[in-house]
Design a protein around this motif. Structure first.
Motif, short mmCIF file in Angstrom:
data_model
loop_
_atom_site.label_atom_id
_atom_site.label_comp_id
_atom_site.label_asym_id
_atom_site.label_seq_id
_atom_site.Cartn_x
_atom_site.Cartn_y
_atom_site.Cartn_z
N GLY A 144 58.87 63.20 26.48
CA GLY A 144 57.42 62.52 26.59
C GLY A 144 57.63 61.06 26.00
O GLY A 144 56.76 60.27 26.25
N SER A 145 58.82 60.75 25.43
CA SER A 145 58.82 59.56 24.83
C SER A 145 59.54 58.37 25.89
O SER A 145 60.05 58.69 26.78
N ASN A 146 59.36 57.23 25.62
CA ASN A 146 60.14 56.15 26.45
C ASN A 146 60.25 54.93 25.95
O ASN A 146 59.93 54.56 24.75
N THR A 147 61.08 54.24 26.40
CA THR A 147 61.64 52.84 25.84
C THR A 147 61.57 51.89 27.01
O THR A 147 61.96 52.14 28.13
N ILE A 148 61.25 50.58 26.35
CA ILE A 148 61.51 49.40 27.47
C ILE A 148 62.05 48.31 26.86
O ILE A 148 62.02 48.19 25.71
N THR A 149 63.12 47.57 27.72
CA THR A 149 64.05 46.86 27.13
C THR A 149 63.93 45.82 28.12
O THR A 149 64.05 45.85 29.13
N PHE A 162 57.10 57.18 20.79
CA PHE A 162 57.09 58.32 20.74
C PHE A 162 56.17 59.29 21.07
O PHE A 162 56.32 60.50 20.89
N LEU A 163 54.97 58.99 21.77
CA LEU A 163 53.82 59.82 22.08
C LEU A 163 53.88 59.75 23.46
O LEU A 163 53.87 58.94 24.27
N GLU A 164 53.30 61.13 23.79
CA GLU A 164 53.48 61.50 25.30
C GLU A 164 52.14 60.84 25.90
O GLU A 164 51.96 60.47 27.09
N ASP A 170 51.01 51.91 30.38
CA ASP A 170 50.68 51.40 29.05
C ASP A 170 51.66 50.64 28.30
O ASP A 170 51.60 49.78 27.68
N LEU A 171 52.74 51.29 28.31
CA LEU A 171 54.02 50.56 27.60
C LEU A 171 54.27 49.42 28.30
O LEU A 171 54.44 48.44 27.56
N GLU A 176 53.94 43.61 28.03
CA GLU A 176 53.42 42.00 28.43
C GLU A 176 52.50 41.35 27.51
O GLU A 176 52.64 40.22 27.43
N SER A 177 52.00 42.05 26.78
CA SER A 177 51.12 41.51 25.64
C SER A 177 52.03 40.56 24.31
O SER A 177 51.29 39.84 23.84
N VAL A 178 53.21 40.93 24.57
CA VAL A 178 54.04 40.03 23.74
C VAL A 178 53.90 38.41 24.03
O VAL A 178 53.85 37.67 23.16
#
Length: 186
Positions: A144-149, A162-164, A170-171, A176-178
């Motif tokens: 359920g965790s995920n990473t974007i790079t 770290f949250l499902e 959403d991630l 994109e909000s960066v």
């Protein structure tokens, strides 16, 4: 005799010793690699590493900055998260978001270098996505965790979730909000 002439003989001896040492090392390596068991062991070490990790190299044709000139951070819409700035240096900006002292999100902004980012590739689906106009990789783990790079030709960014309950979409929105003016600091 000049000092240059007096150094000629010791330098010549040192060069010959170095050459002999390199020849001995090369022969030793060749002999070791000719033994099937040794060769198999060395290959298995590299195979185990690359079986468990995927290296992401960030390439740009532009010249990136040598220090972080503009610190960026995501806009997090969760009110109950605590923000901890763990590092704000010339080369790294690292923020940890927690809830009840448990990690929820981690964000990093780093200089764009020749060094790869290693990510686990066990129990994961890797997708090509976009963060605004930039190519990104989204790692969706079975737990359920995920990473974007991604990188924007200046900096490398990572967001670890770290949250499902935080979906991949959403991630991507958080990433994109960066690029909003609110998510920047000097």
């Amino acid at each position: 005799k000049s000092w240059q002439e007096s150094l000629h003989t010791p330098m010549l001896i040192c060069k010959r010793i170095a050459a002999v040492f390199l020849v001995v090392c090369t022969i030793g390596f060749a002999v070791c690699m000719s033994v099937q068991e040794v060769r198999a062991y060395i290959v298995s070490m590299f195979t185990q590493w690359y079986d468990k990790y995927v290296s992401v190299y960030y390439v740009t044709e532009e010249t990136p900055p040598v220090v972080i000139e503009k610190y960026r951070e995501p806009i997090i819409a969760f009110d109950d998260l605590e923000k901890h700035v763990d590092a704000k240096a010339d080369t790294l900006y690292f923020i940890r978001y927690t809830k009840n002292n448990e990690p929820v999100l981690m964000y990093s902004q780093m200089l764009l270098t020749d060094f790869p980012s290693d990510n686990s590739n066990e129990d994961v689906v890797i997708k090509n996505v976009k963060v605004n106009k930039y190519d990104a990789l989204l790692f969706l783990y079975d737990d359920g965790s995920n990473t974007i790079t991604w990188h924007d030709n200046q900096y490398v960014y990572h967001i670890y979730n770290f949250l499902e309950s935080i979906s991949p979409d959403d991630l991507i929105q958080i990433a994109e909000s960066v690029y909003t003016d609110v998510g920047q600091s000097e």
